[in-house]
Design a protein around this motif. Sequence first.
Motif, PDB file in Angstrom:
ATOM      1  N   LEU A   1       3.852   4.410   3.001  1.00 32.20           N
ATOM      2  CA  LEU A   1       2.698   4.299   3.906  1.00 32.20           C
ATOM      3  C   LEU A   1       1.443   3.883   3.145  1.00 32.20           C
ATOM      4  CD1 LEU A   1       1.620   4.715   6.822  1.00 32.20           C
ATOM      5  CD2 LEU A   1       1.032   7.056   6.144  1.00 32.20           C
ATOM      6  N   PHE A   2       1.262   4.439   1.974  1.00 30.35           N
ATOM      7  CA  PHE A   2       0.106   4.082   1.134  1.00 30.35           C
ATOM      8  C   PHE A   2       0.132   2.580   0.833  1.00 30.35           C
ATOM      9  CE2 PHE A   2      -2.039   3.241  -2.845  1.00 30.35           C
ATOM     10  CZ  PHE A   2      -3.190   4.020  -2.793  1.00 30.35           C
ATOM     11  N   PHE A   3       1.291   2.078   0.400  1.00 30.01           N
ATOM     12  CA  PHE A   3       1.397   0.655   0.032  1.00 30.01           C
ATOM     13  C   PHE A   3       1.200  -0.277   1.227  1.00 30.01           C
ATOM     14  CE2 PHE A   3       3.872   2.344  -3.680  1.00 30.01           C
ATOM     15  CZ  PHE A   3       2.974   1.913  -4.652  1.00 30.01           C
ATOM     16  N   ALA A   4       1.803   0.064   2.364  1.00 29.72           N
ATOM     17  CA  ALA A   4       1.660  -0.771   3.564  1.00 29.72           C
ATOM     18  C   ALA A   4       0.201  -0.787   4.028  1.00 29.72           C
ATOM     19  CB  ALA A   4       2.562  -0.248   4.673  1.00 29.72           C
TER      20      ALA A   4
ATOM     21  N   HIS B   1      -0.554  -4.196   6.119  1.00 34.37           N
ATOM     22  CA  HIS B   1       0.606  -4.521   6.965  1.00 34.37           C
ATOM     23  C   HIS B   1       0.710  -3.520   8.118  1.00 34.37           C
ATOM     24  CE1 HIS B   1       1.547  -7.384   3.917  1.00 34.37           C
ATOM     25  NE2 HIS B   1       1.922  -6.493   3.014  1.00 34.37           N
ATOM     26  N   ASP B   2      -0.038  -3.787   9.172  1.00 39.17           N
ATOM     27  CA  ASP B   2      -0.130  -2.843  10.291  1.00 39.17           C
ATOM     28  C   ASP B   2       1.213  -2.639  11.001  1.00 39.17           C
ATOM     29  OD1 ASP B   2      -1.761  -1.139  12.013  1.00 39.17           O
ATOM     30  OD2 ASP B   2      -1.350  -2.622  13.570  1.00 39.17           O
ATOM     31  N   ASP B   3       2.016  -3.699  11.093  1.00 37.85           N
ATOM     32  CA  ASP B   3       3.319  -3.566  11.763  1.00 37.85           C
ATOM     33  C   ASP B   3       4.207  -2.570  11.006  1.00 37.85           C
ATOM     34  OD1 ASP B   3       3.481  -5.319   9.582  1.00 37.85           O
ATOM     35  OD2 ASP B   3       4.942  -6.651  10.528  1.00 37.85           O
TER      36      ASP B   3
ATOM     37  N   LEU C   1       6.566   2.895  10.091  1.00 34.94           N
ATOM     38  CA  LEU C   1       6.706   4.107   9.270  1.00 34.94           C
ATOM     39  C   LEU C   1       6.332   5.366  10.074  1.00 34.94           C
ATOM     40  CD1 LEU C   1       5.234   2.657   5.941  1.00 34.94           C
ATOM     41  CD2 LEU C   1       7.606   3.388   6.287  1.00 34.94           C
ATOM     42  N   PHE C   2       5.277   5.250  10.882  1.00 34.66           N
ATOM     43  CA  PHE C   2       4.883   6.386  11.721  1.00 34.66           C
ATOM     44  C   PHE C   2       5.958   6.709  12.764  1.00 34.66           C
ATOM     45  CE2 PHE C   2       0.221   5.779  10.599  1.00 34.66           C
ATOM     46  CZ  PHE C   2       0.132   7.002   9.937  1.00 34.66           C
ATOM     47  N   GLU C   3       6.567   5.654  13.291  1.00 35.88           N
ATOM     48  CA  GLU C   3       7.627   5.805  14.296  1.00 35.88           C
ATOM     49  C   GLU C   3       8.765   6.673  13.752  1.00 35.88           C
ATOM     50  OE1 GLU C   3      10.301   2.541  16.480  1.00 35.88           O
ATOM     51  OE2 GLU C   3       8.289   1.804  15.951  1.00 35.88           O
ATOM     52  N   TYR C   4       8.990   6.559  12.443  1.00 39.45           N
ATOM     53  CA  TYR C   4      10.101   7.294  11.821  1.00 39.45           C
ATOM     54  C   TYR C   4       9.642   8.487  10.987  1.00 39.45           C
ATOM     55  CZ  TYR C   4      13.296   3.746  13.526  1.00 39.45           C
ATOM     56  OH  TYR C   4      14.045   2.944  14.345  1.00 39.45           O
ATOM     57  N   GLY C   5       8.413   8.963  11.251  1.00 35.49           N
ATOM     58  CA  GLY C   5       8.010  10.238  10.666  1.00 35.49           C
ATOM     59  C   GLY C   5       7.200  10.200   9.383  1.00 35.49           C
ATOM     60  N   ALA C   6       6.531   9.112   9.116  1.00 36.52           N
ATOM     61  CA  ALA C   6       5.680   9.068   7.915  1.00 36.52           C
ATOM     62  C   ALA C   6       4.525  10.055   8.060  1.00 36.52           C
ATOM     63  CB  ALA C   6       5.128   7.662   7.705  1.00 36.52           C
TER      64      ALA C   6
ATOM     65  N   GLU D   1      -7.410   1.823  12.191  1.00 39.61           N
ATOM     66  CA  GLU D   1      -7.276   2.295  13.576  1.00 39.61           C
ATOM     67  C   GLU D   1      -5.942   3.018  13.782  1.00 39.61           C
ATOM     68  OE1 GLU D   1      -7.033   0.273  17.996  1.00 39.61           O
ATOM     69  OE2 GLU D   1      -7.978  -0.877  16.396  1.00 39.61           O
ATOM     70  N   THR D   2      -4.866   2.416  13.286  1.00 42.61           N
ATOM     71  CA  THR D   2      -3.527   3.014  13.421  1.00 42.61           C
ATOM     72  C   THR D   2      -3.443   4.349  12.685  1.00 42.61           C
ATOM     73  OG1 THR D   2      -2.556   0.798  13.563  1.00 42.61           O
ATOM     74  CG2 THR D   2      -1.056   2.592  13.078  1.00 42.61           C
ATOM     75  N   LEU D   3      -3.994   4.404  11.490  1.00 39.44           N
ATOM     76  CA  LEU D   3      -3.959   5.634  10.684  1.00 39.44           C
ATOM     77  C   LEU D   3      -4.736   6.760  11.376  1.00 39.44           C
ATOM     78  CD1 LEU D   3      -4.486   4.055   7.147  1.00 39.44           C
ATOM     79  CD2 LEU D   3      -2.432   5.274   7.888  1.00 39.44           C
TER      80      LEU D   3
END
Length: 298
Positions: free
Chosen positions: A80-83, A88-90, A95-100, A126-128
């Motif tokens: 998540l940090f690297f993305a 890379h918002d997608d 990653l959030f979808e799968y529990g990051a 915004e996503t974070l």
Amino acid sequence: SVRQKETPLANAVFWAARKGNLALLQLLLNSGRVDVDCKDSYGTSALMVASYSGHYDCARELILQGADINLQRETGSTALFFASQQGHDDIVRLLFEYGASTEFKTKDGGTALSAACQRGHSKVVETLLKNGANIHDQLSDGATPLFLASQEGHVTVIRQLLASGAKVNQPREDAAAPLWMAAQMGHSEVVKVLLLRGADRDADRKDGSTALFKAAHKGHWQVAEELLKFSPCLGLLKNGSTALHAAVLSGSVKTVTLLLRANADATLPNKNNDLPADLTTNERILRILRPQILNGRS
């Protein structure tokens, strides 16, 4: 910690993840001869590599094959940090979808949010924030996401953070606030936004310098112009000097002129008993200062 020995197969997985070669990645993972969480000698996983490189399909494949989403590298960084750092918002959303988790920090206190703010990736920010990232997280030196965005001049991100409740005056350990840092870096638009949102115009760093002093010292006249609209202190600061002394030292005629127009006192000595005019041999600046000194003494 013992460094992991890299195998040719693991190296091939990293290569495929870095290049976005989904077919090769699937072939390697389906062979059953390589662990989906194999790591390089720094603890980097293939999912981190794919997330950093922006290869959505590879990242998704690794996740579906059971990759540990919240694995931390030696430095503490996660996928998540690297993305987030790379914008890379997608992949961030995947990653959030799968529990990051947004909780993980790097050794210097960095989070996915601080990385995105520092790079100015407003969509990722915004996503974070929507997914629970803590707006008040601080690096080990006390820098907040707002501070980092102010340092780099990312106005859109700054507006997002302020709208989400970031503290406009939260200083770093050395007492430098976001406004001070934006002023030093010459980001006049950021300075304007911070001032309108209640930034303390006269907050000083531990060395006694204010935002106006730093702007004057660097010759950032556009920043000085914004600050002067909010009537900052033009007198002697805790560092024993004035913004006018700093402007004279910078050699910026424009900054000196702006300060004098705002009624800065050319007859006010610093802690060494020097007048601003004593600090320069610049004829253009001396020509502007001399009438002020004469008027002040008459």
